[in-house]
Design a protein around this motif. Sequence first.
Motif, short mmCIF file in Angstrom:
data_model
loop_
_atom_site.label_atom_id
_atom_site.label_comp_id
_atom_site.label_asym_id
_atom_site.label_seq_id
_atom_site.Cartn_x
_atom_site.Cartn_y
_atom_site.Cartn_z
N PRO A 261 -9.52 -19.56 2.63
CA PRO A 261 -10.66 -18.67 2.86
C PRO A 261 -11.95 -19.15 2.20
N PHE A 262 -11.85 -20.10 1.26
CA PHE A 262 -13.05 -20.61 0.59
C PHE A 262 -13.32 -22.06 0.94
N GLY A 263 -12.72 -22.53 2.06
CA GLY A 263 -13.08 -23.84 2.58
C GLY A 263 -12.30 -25.01 2.04
N ARG A 264 -11.37 -24.77 1.09
CA ARG A 264 -10.60 -25.89 0.59
C ARG A 264 -9.38 -26.10 1.47
N ALA A 265 -9.03 -27.34 1.69
CA ALA A 265 -7.89 -27.64 2.53
C ALA A 265 -6.60 -27.23 1.83
N THR A 266 -5.72 -26.58 2.59
CA THR A 266 -4.42 -26.23 2.03
C THR A 266 -3.42 -27.32 2.35
N ALA A 267 -2.31 -27.31 1.61
CA ALA A 267 -1.34 -28.38 1.79
C ALA A 267 -0.61 -28.25 3.12
N SER A 268 -0.22 -29.38 3.68
CA SER A 268 0.64 -29.37 4.86
C SER A 268 2.09 -29.32 4.39
N TRP A 269 2.95 -28.84 5.26
CA TRP A 269 4.35 -28.66 4.89
C TRP A 269 5.23 -29.37 5.91
N SER A 270 6.32 -29.87 5.45
CA SER A 270 7.30 -30.49 6.35
C SER A 270 8.59 -29.72 6.26
N ARG B 188 0.84 -1.19 0.00
CA ARG B 188 0.00 0.00 0.00
C ARG B 188 0.88 1.25 0.00
N GLY B 189 0.23 2.42 -0.13
CA GLY B 189 0.91 3.70 0.04
C GLY B 189 1.26 4.38 -1.27
N PRO B 190 1.44 5.70 -1.23
CA PRO B 190 1.79 6.45 -2.44
C PRO B 190 3.24 6.23 -2.83
N ARG B 191 3.61 6.68 -4.02
CA ARG B 191 4.97 6.52 -4.51
C ARG B 191 5.95 7.19 -3.57
N GLY B 192 7.06 6.52 -3.37
CA GLY B 192 8.06 7.02 -2.45
C GLY B 192 7.79 6.68 -1.00
N ARG B 193 6.59 6.14 -0.71
CA ARG B 193 6.25 5.78 0.67
C ARG B 193 5.49 4.46 0.71
N ARG B 194 5.94 3.50 -0.10
CA ARG B 194 5.28 2.19 -0.12
C ARG B 194 5.52 1.46 1.19
N GLU B 195 4.54 0.65 1.56
CA GLU B 195 4.66 -0.15 2.78
C GLU B 195 4.15 -1.57 2.52
N ALA B 196 4.77 -2.51 3.22
CA ALA B 196 4.27 -3.88 3.28
C ALA B 196 3.50 -4.03 4.58
N VAL B 197 2.25 -4.48 4.46
CA VAL B 197 1.39 -4.64 5.62
C VAL B 197 0.99 -6.10 5.73
N VAL B 198 1.23 -6.69 6.89
CA VAL B 198 0.76 -8.04 7.17
C VAL B 198 -0.58 -7.93 7.89
N LEU B 199 -1.64 -8.47 7.28
CA LEU B 199 -2.99 -8.39 7.83
C LEU B 199 -3.47 -9.76 8.26
N ARG B 200 -4.29 -9.78 9.29
CA ARG B 200 -4.98 -11.01 9.70
C ARG B 200 -6.29 -11.09 8.94
N THR B 201 -6.50 -12.17 8.21
CA THR B 201 -7.71 -12.27 7.40
C THR B 201 -8.96 -12.46 8.23
N ALA B 202 -8.83 -12.96 9.47
CA ALA B 202 -10.01 -13.21 10.30
C ALA B 202 -10.69 -11.91 10.72
#
Length: 748
Positions: A402-411, A243-257
């Motif tokens: 977010p649409f109910g499908r199972a995601t893969a497990s990781w090792s 997000r953010g205007p040019r020269g001031r971009r930011e990475a935002v980690v959001l909780r989907t819940a």
Amino acid sequence: MPLADAAGARDTPQPLVAHGCWYPSADPTGERVAFICDRTGVPQLWTGPVHGSVDGPDLHLLDADPDPVTEVAWSPDGRWIAYTVAPGGGELTRVLCVRPDGTGRRIVAGADAGSSAYLGCWTRDGSAVAVTVAEPPPALGRLVREDAAAPEREAFGELPRELPPDWADRDGQATLLGGAHRGEVGPRPGGASPDGAARDRLGAYLVDPDGLASPVLVAAESGAATLRVCDVSPDGRLALVRRGPRGRREAVVLRTADLGTGSVLRVADGDPWIGRFSPDGRTVWLRSDHEREFAALLAAGLDDEGRRTGLSVLAERDGSDLELLAFAEDGHTAALAWNVRGASEFQTLGLPAAVPVSVGGGDAAGAAAPSGEPAGPPDGGNGTARWSGASAPWGGGNGTGPFGRATASWSEAAGAAPWGGATGTAPPQDVDLPHEVVTRIGRAGPGGLVLALSGSQRRPGVWWLPRGAAPARTPWSSRDEDAVPPGRPAVRPAPLRPRARDGLVLGGWYYRAPGRAEGRPAPCVIHLHGGPEEQERPVFEPLYHELTGRGLDVFAPDVRGSSGYGRSFVDADLGTGRYAAIADVADCAAHVVLSGRADPTRLAVMGRSYGGYLTLASLVWHPDLFRTGVAVCGMSDFGTFFAGTEPWIAESAAHKYGHPERDRELLRALSPMSRVDELRVPLLAVHGEHDTNVPPGESEQIVRAARERGHAAELLMLRDEGHEFRRADNRRLFRRAAADWLERHLTG
């Protein structure tokens, strides 16, 4: 909105003599690639195998509509290809999805009049694609049913004075997704944009292309149109948003819940695909210039709420930006493209299977960045950062998307990285490239990557990079010998480093017309790029070859404000620094003259977008330096530009140029129209009729003013084009018209 199936998959047009292919996205197997190609004269959506013949039966045009395609993304489950199109060649885009066989074509975002949409990422299971939708500021207010409960009416605001004319035709009941300000990651709605109008609101949603589930709001922003969902964690808990205007971009980690903000970190401008979550969602890898001059690969540790627990540097280079960042299908290998003085150097890097050591503390509150510079590699050079000995908790149960499908497990992946060495311990692996510049990197199944490459003597093409092997050109990419018309050999440019009058070292590339002996001064065109944060790169530019083929040299400089030279260089033209950028143009002209390359009596200036503005400014600030100018989609008056451009463009531009209210006098002084009486030479202006970034009126008023003062001035308006010229016939018309004009005034 369902559309008719594309007939293109069964009717593959013959290619033009030369064509470009770019923006590749591979299917899950890595055997087929969706890409953009202009072999019919318009950038359209195609698919083809990584192996095979040039015009084999497996090469398909998936959408035969004439609307240019700008972005492509194949879903991780292989069921859909999402892509962005520009109807009529304009700037208001929409997102479509189509099945790989050309059936099921549909609009998923941006179908409403006046709205615009562009692509975000796919969820890891392919159940949804992220889209950002820009909705024009409603004069009606928010839509709420008259029988809405009082709390709902209070939250959503006042009732509209009247409903849209198509309201009765809508199915079901309308609901404002998320409620008031839900998911807002930018300024709250209701504030004033730079021109005083209500701000556009951008919403980022996860959309099911099958239409079986309702869209899910991920984030919202008011103002600059930069909101993009770059990744969703494998378990669906977190979203990575730029997000953010040019020269001031930011990475935002959001909780989907709950759409709450976990952490915020500054990231670099340029490519919008800023990073990705680790397979367990406990780390986010970012291309960031946080507290540094040049962008590097950073790793931020995350807790369960998405808050940052640590920050480390994985890879960095002195004096070079990390320009492109992508990840192999295994989730443990990064592909890095470094911008080294305008050319690309490409590496692969095994990512650590461990939690990074905390550097400077976390940001549990979610907004404050840790103090202090992130730690670099122990040896101070290229390589990986320090890591703790603890293993990353890659395990955990299967999540649900977010649409109910199972995601893969990781090792845990503590073994060998796909390109050699143990993960997190091996040095980066360098890969030799057949072209000068990487423009995009994509995953290609478990075995490799796909690269979009371009070079000064080659048209853009797509190359397959299998594991442990050299890049191989795809059969449908244009051959090198088709790069330029016969009799006009391609010119490889030479790098130049002019010095501005205040001592700042600039950059750029000089194209000498073939057949001219060294030491013989030539008629020369100073060509200025847009942005101004863009950068001149040694990539194939048909305009330059058109000009050099007519005996004109071209110098394409990077004046202050350009990218590729560090954050301070980008910010050096802010505010009153714009005067120094205008002076840089004259200093670049002086450099090529004093070095014996250019004839001081036969100089011209030309540029597009911001470069068009800088062209006009140079003509009126240095009226005796150039014999003519060609301004393409350039701003001639900042006041009318801010009043007429898209609101989100105005919001973003205010940081770069100045606020149209607070900096009114500065912007008036910097506007070429305020000094048009100083114009001395003929002027050609070129514009796209559907340009909403820089409205065509900017060219019309400067041409009219030049004619009123007795100067030769012409306006070429290109039909069915916006701010970018995408159609082959229009691009050809533009090149020939500009070259005719420059040749006539410099050599006639």
